[in-house]
Design an enzyme around this catalytic site. Structure first.
Site, PDB file in Angstrom:
ATOM      1  N   ARG A 154       0.854  -1.182   0.000  1.00  0.00           N
ATOM      2  CA  ARG A 154       0.000   0.000   0.000  1.00  0.00           C
ATOM      3  C   ARG A 154       0.896   1.240   0.000  1.00  0.00           C
ATOM      4  O   ARG A 154       1.443   1.633   1.023  1.00  0.00           O
ATOM      5  CB  ARG A 154      -0.878  -0.020   1.251  1.00  0.00           C
ATOM      6  N   HIS A 204      -3.350   4.480   4.807  1.00  0.00           N
ATOM      7  CA  HIS A 204      -4.547   3.644   4.882  1.00  0.00           C
ATOM      8  C   HIS A 204      -5.753   4.379   4.296  1.00  0.00           C
ATOM      9  O   HIS A 204      -6.483   3.845   3.458  1.00  0.00           O
ATOM     10  CB  HIS A 204      -4.816   3.257   6.332  1.00  0.00           C
ATOM     11  N   TYR A 212       4.257   4.577  11.410  1.00  0.00           N
ATOM     12  CA  TYR A 212       4.506   3.146  11.572  1.00  0.00           C
ATOM     13  C   TYR A 212       5.316   2.516  10.436  1.00  0.00           C
ATOM     14  O   TYR A 212       5.535   1.303  10.438  1.00  0.00           O
ATOM     15  CB  TYR A 212       3.179   2.382  11.734  1.00  0.00           C
TER      16      TYR A 212
END
Length: 391
Positions: free
Chosen positions: A271, A275, A284
């Site tokens: 990805r 998100h 993260y």
């Protein structure tokens, strides 16, 4: 002391039922994800198919960037980008026949568009407007599913029902790596295998369930290995290699259509964007990790294959990009139109015949709108069912 604990007691061997019901070896995935682009196997693929895939990938990338921009402009409430995962989305759409069904998650709007859905209709739900935004039966695309993995049992149910009716239908259900931790994932795979339902499960392993890395979510060797526990084959594929994903999914769809049963496919991808627009991915994951995956971009992989074989030149690249820009311009122009909303449509298509409670609620809202002078002429009627009313 029980009888079996006494010295010299009779200890029967386990009955035959304890033996493995199927040989697990054929169900195990390969040790490495399947790759096609850049290998001799790519030479066996129809150049026309590769060209179509390239056009869809370029359009898909532009679709993602335009939808993300619309979110920043307030035209969408949220947009879960699939940038970097376009190969999975395009391959899933192209692997199906017209009568088959696609069951997308919330991140799979591009798969729906590649299947033929109007880009504006694919985004309607994400702007908070009018039910699903499209007719699922017309397009054979189930509603975009925001709750994790709940589309998987639905896919199994539709596929099983189609087989009972004798219909030549396969369901392909998409889910992210985070969705595999849901109970719906287990229930869907278990039912599909027991019933031998004509369904294919595609796990897009993009590395993170929002901010939770893969290593903190499962200790399995791969998601594809989980297939063995349900009695179906697991396939592992490079999710950025659109030719490989298409080949694996096409094989799985053929297997399902032939009556053999379901397949679990894991596509290893990444990805590239956060998100959603509400997520800060820098908290993260590192920039170095993202850049490493940019070197494995699905568009670049296919473009390198096509140009290296003389199947794509500067004119073809320019044509694909111009087509993508036309799509983006049309999407942008139509999404900037303020929709004409009718609050009474909240009650349309909920049930074929409205319940007493819905009739009561509709009457209350109609009265409030009438008092405020906001009731549209089309809705100045009684409280009966509103069937087939369109915007």
């Amino acid at each position: 002391m029980t009888v079996l604990e006494q010295p010299g007691s009779y200890r029967p061997a386990p009955p035959p039922g304890w033996q493995p019901r199927t040989d697990p070896a054929p169900l195990l995935p390969d040790a490495e994800p399947l790759r096609v682009l850049g290998t001799p196997a790519a030479g066996g693929i129809d150049p026309a198919l590769l060209g179509r895939m390239y056009g869809e990938l370029v359009r898909g990338r532009r679709y993602n960037t335009q939808a993300t921009a619309l979110t920043r402009q307030g035209r969408l409430a949220v947009y879960p980008s699939s940038t970097g995962q376009e190969a999975c989305q395009v391959a899933a759409a192209l692997a199906l026949e017209p009568q088959d069904w696609l069951f997308p998650s919330y991140r799979d709007t591009l798969a729906a568009v590649a299947r033929g859905l109007d880009p504006v209709e694919a985004l309607t739900l994400l702007r908070g407007d009018w039910h699903t935004g499209y007719d699922p039966h017309e397009h054979r695309v189930a509603p975009l599913c925001t709750p994790l993995a709940t589309q998987l049992p639905h896919a199994v149910g539709l596929a099983h029902a189609a087989r009972l009716k004798g219909d030549d239908v396969v369901a392909l259900a998409l889910v992210g790596d985070g969705g595999t931790s849901e109970g719906d994932f287990h229930e869907a795979l278990n039912f599909a295998a027991v019933w031998r339902a004509p369904v294919v499960f595609l796990v897009q392993n993009n590395g993170f369930a929002i901010s939770v890395p893969l290593a903190k979510q499962t200790a399995a060797p791969s998601f594809a290995h989980k297939a063995v526990g349900y009695g179906m084959p697991g396939r592992l594929v490079d999710g950025n290699d659109v030719a490989a994903v298409h080949q694996v999914l096409t094989d799985a769809v053929h297997r399902a259509r032939s009556g053999v049963g379901p397949t679990l496919v894991e596509a290893v991808t990444y990805r590239m964007d956060a998100h959603t627009n509400a997520d800060d991915a820098t908290r993260y994951r590192s920039d170095a990790e993202v850049e490493a995956w940019r070197a494995h971009d699905p568009i670049a992989l296919l473009e390198r294959e096509l140009t290296g074989r003389g199947l794509l030149g500067e004119a073809g690249i320019r044509e694909a990009r111009e087509a993508a820009e036309r799509m983006a311009a049309d999407l942008r122009e139509r999404m900037h139109r303020d929709p004409v909303l009718d609050p009474m449509e909240l009650f349309t298509h909920v049930y074929a015949e409205q319940t007493a409670q819905l009739r009561e609620q509709a009457a209350q809202l109609r009265a409030e709108l009438a008092a405020a002078g906001e009731l549209s002429p089309a809705c100045r009627e009684d409280d009966g069912p509103q069937e087939g009313r369109q915007r």
